[in-house]
Motif scaffolding. Structure first.
Motif, PDB file in Angstrom:
ATOM      1  N   ALA A 191       0.839  -1.199   0.000  1.00  0.00           N
ATOM      2  CA  ALA A 191       0.000   0.000   0.000  1.00  0.00           C
ATOM      3  C   ALA A 191       0.875   1.250   0.000  1.00  0.00           C
ATOM      4  CB  ALA A 191      -0.915  -0.001   1.221  1.00  0.00           C
ATOM      5  N   GLY A 192       0.462   2.242  -0.791  1.00  0.00           N
ATOM      6  CA  GLY A 192       1.229   3.474  -0.910  1.00  0.00           C
ATOM      7  C   GLY A 192       2.241   3.444  -2.034  1.00  0.00           C
ATOM      8  N   GLY A 193       2.396   2.284  -2.679  1.00  0.00           N
ATOM      9  CA  GLY A 193       3.354   2.149  -3.766  1.00  0.00           C
ATOM     10  C   GLY A 193       2.783   2.585  -5.100  1.00  0.00           C
ATOM     11  N   THR A 194       3.580   2.430  -6.142  1.00  0.00           N
ATOM     12  CA  THR A 194       3.156   2.840  -7.479  1.00  0.00           C
ATOM     13  C   THR A 194       3.411   1.723  -8.490  1.00  0.00           C
ATOM     14  OG1 THR A 194       5.314   3.818  -8.003  1.00  0.00           O
ATOM     15  CG2 THR A 194       3.651   5.279  -7.044  1.00  0.00           C
ATOM     16  N   VAL A 195       2.558   1.694  -9.501  1.00  0.00           N
ATOM     17  CA  VAL A 195       2.727   0.813 -10.656  1.00  0.00           C
ATOM     18  C   VAL A 195       2.623   1.695 -11.893  1.00  0.00           C
ATOM     19  CG1 VAL A 195       1.737  -1.073 -12.006  1.00  0.00           C
ATOM     20  CG2 VAL A 195       1.818  -1.242  -9.505  1.00  0.00           C
ATOM     21  N   THR A 196       3.637   1.648 -12.740  1.00  0.00           N
ATOM     22  CA  THR A 196       3.682   2.517 -13.917  1.00  0.00           C
ATOM     23  C   THR A 196       3.769   1.682 -15.189  1.00  0.00           C
ATOM     24  OG1 THR A 196       4.817   4.243 -12.653  1.00  0.00           O
ATOM     25  CG2 THR A 196       4.913   4.399 -15.057  1.00  0.00           C
ATOM     26  N   LEU A 197       2.884   1.983 -16.124  1.00  0.00           N
ATOM     27  CA  LEU A 197       2.916   1.355 -17.445  1.00  0.00           C
ATOM     28  C   LEU A 197       3.577   2.332 -18.407  1.00  0.00           C
ATOM     29  CD1 LEU A 197       2.026  -1.073 -19.197  1.00  0.00           C
ATOM     30  CD2 LEU A 197      -0.122   0.135 -19.607  1.00  0.00           C
ATOM     31  N   GLU A 198       4.625   1.879 -19.087  1.00  0.00           N
ATOM     32  CA  GLU A 198       5.381   2.738 -19.997  1.00  0.00           C
ATOM     33  C   GLU A 198       5.299   2.187 -21.421  1.00  0.00           C
ATOM     34  OE1 GLU A 198       8.744   3.666 -16.527  1.00  0.00           O
ATOM     35  OE2 GLU A 198       9.338   2.746 -18.427  1.00  0.00           O
ATOM     36  N   LEU A 199       5.159   3.082 -22.378  1.00  0.00           N
ATOM     37  CA  LEU A 199       5.051   2.693 -23.782  1.00  0.00           C
ATOM     38  C   LEU A 199       5.980   3.554 -24.624  1.00  0.00           C
ATOM     39  CD1 LEU A 199       3.643   1.341 -26.270  1.00  0.00           C
ATOM     40  CD2 LEU A 199       1.916   3.162 -26.105  1.00  0.00           C
ATOM     41  N   GLN A 200       6.752   2.912 -25.492  1.00  0.00           N
ATOM     42  CA  GLN A 200       7.600   3.658 -26.409  1.00  0.00           C
ATOM     43  C   GLN A 200       7.857   2.836 -27.666  1.00  0.00           C
ATOM     44  OE1 GLN A 200      11.213   3.419 -23.636  1.00  0.00           O
ATOM     45  NE2 GLN A 200      12.206   3.364 -25.653  1.00  0.00           N
ATOM     46  N   ALA A 201       8.218   3.533 -28.738  1.00  0.00           N
ATOM     47  CA  ALA A 201       8.573   2.854 -29.981  1.00  0.00           C
ATOM     48  C   ALA A 201       9.980   2.289 -29.851  1.00  0.00           C
ATOM     49  CB  ALA A 201       8.490   3.825 -31.150  1.00  0.00           C
ATOM     50  N   ASN A 202      10.183   1.121 -30.419  1.00  0.00           N
ATOM     51  CA  ASN A 202      11.511   0.514 -30.456  1.00  0.00           C
ATOM     52  C   ASN A 202      12.271   1.108 -31.639  1.00  0.00           C
ATOM     53  OD1 ASN A 202      13.771  -1.148 -30.601  1.00  0.00           O
ATOM     54  ND2 ASN A 202      12.631  -2.988 -30.065  1.00  0.00           N
ATOM     55  N   PRO A 203      13.474   1.639 -31.428  1.00  0.00           N
ATOM     56  CA  PRO A 203      14.241   2.210 -32.547  1.00  0.00           C
ATOM     57  C   PRO A 203      14.433   1.221 -33.698  1.00  0.00           C
ATOM     58  CG  PRO A 203      15.272   2.751 -30.452  1.00  0.00           C
ATOM     59  CD  PRO A 203      14.177   1.776 -30.149  1.00  0.00           C
ATOM     60  N   ASP A 204      14.414  -0.074 -33.385  1.00  0.00           N
ATOM     61  CA  ASP A 204      14.576  -1.103 -34.417  1.00  0.00           C
ATOM     62  C   ASP A 204      13.246  -1.517 -35.038  1.00  0.00           C
ATOM     63  OD1 ASP A 204      17.317  -1.162 -33.923  1.00  0.00           O
ATOM     64  OD2 ASP A 204      17.088  -2.635 -32.322  1.00  0.00           O
TER      65      ASP A 204
END
Length: 218
Positions: free
Chosen positions: A113-126
């Motif tokens: 409790a009190g923590g964080t969950v982050t979803l990250e999205l980015q393009a792959n250079p390849d």
């Protein structure tokens, strides 16, 4: 007095809570059965992929919305970080959602409790896409990561969580990504957190000797 307790507002509220609990248990059981069936189909080369160009940003937001209720109950903050332009890929939308929901569920399950969950999205250079689930969970040792990739493994979270699952999450994710020609990478530090990275190709092309069913186009 007894009649009022059984059939009055108090009784109605109690029965409503029972219904919610029963529905939750039923949904959990259905999800468990589906995961076991999917794992079995993959092992038997019997799981088809339905390929299409996807709205990857929309899929990420949809998966976060599905998991948000559980995160709020556990007092965990959800974040979404996306780099633009969004990657354009052709893959199986349903299976990608299955992967992300499994990873987000795991992150919430193991984060205090009190923590964080982050979803990250980015393009792959390849080409293709990179998706990460980053959390402030209890973390895992290298040995625990290896065991977590095996079906039916459970960690001792030390946290009070209901419906902990059957230990199929990471095992199923790994098998699905193998089928989708993607990669799974896990970095974790005990007491600090875990980062699970998923790499997806721009499109799925059957490899030499691979069954056509593994890349069936809808």
């Amino acid at each position: 007095m007894m009649d009022k307790q059984l059939f009055g507002p108090l009784g109605d509220r109690r029965y409503a809570e029972y219904i919610v609990d029963i529905k939750g248990a039923g949904m959990h059981l259905l999800s468990l059965v589906n995961d076991i069936l999917d794992l079995s189909r993959i092992e038997l080369d019997g799981l088809n992929l339905s390929l299409q160009e996807i709205d990857i940003d929309g899929i990420c937001n949809n998966c976060l919305a599905i998991i948000r209720g559980r995160a709020e109950e556990s007092k965990i903050r959800l974040n979404f970080l996306a780099e633009t332009p969004y990657p354009e890929i052709e893959t199986d939308e349903r299976r990608l959602k299955q992967i992300l929901i499994n990873l987000l569920n795991n992150a919430v399950k193991f984060t205090p409790a009190g923590g964080t969950v982050t979803l990250e999205l980015q393009a792959n250079p390849d080409g293709g896409a990179i998706i990460r689930v980053r959390d402030t969970s209890i973390g895992m040792t290298h040995e625990e990561i290896e065991r977590a990739l095996q079906p039916f493994w459970h960690a001792d979270t030390g946290l009070d969580r209901s419906f902990e699952g059957a230990g199929l999450g990471l095992a199923l994710v790994g098998k699905l990504l193998e089928l989708m020609h993607g990669n799974l990478h896990i970095q974790s530090e005990v007491g600090v957190g875990t980062v699970v990275s998923v790499t997806l190709p721009q499109s799925i092309v059957p490899k030499e000797g691979e069954s056509p069913a593994l890349a069936a186009v809808a």
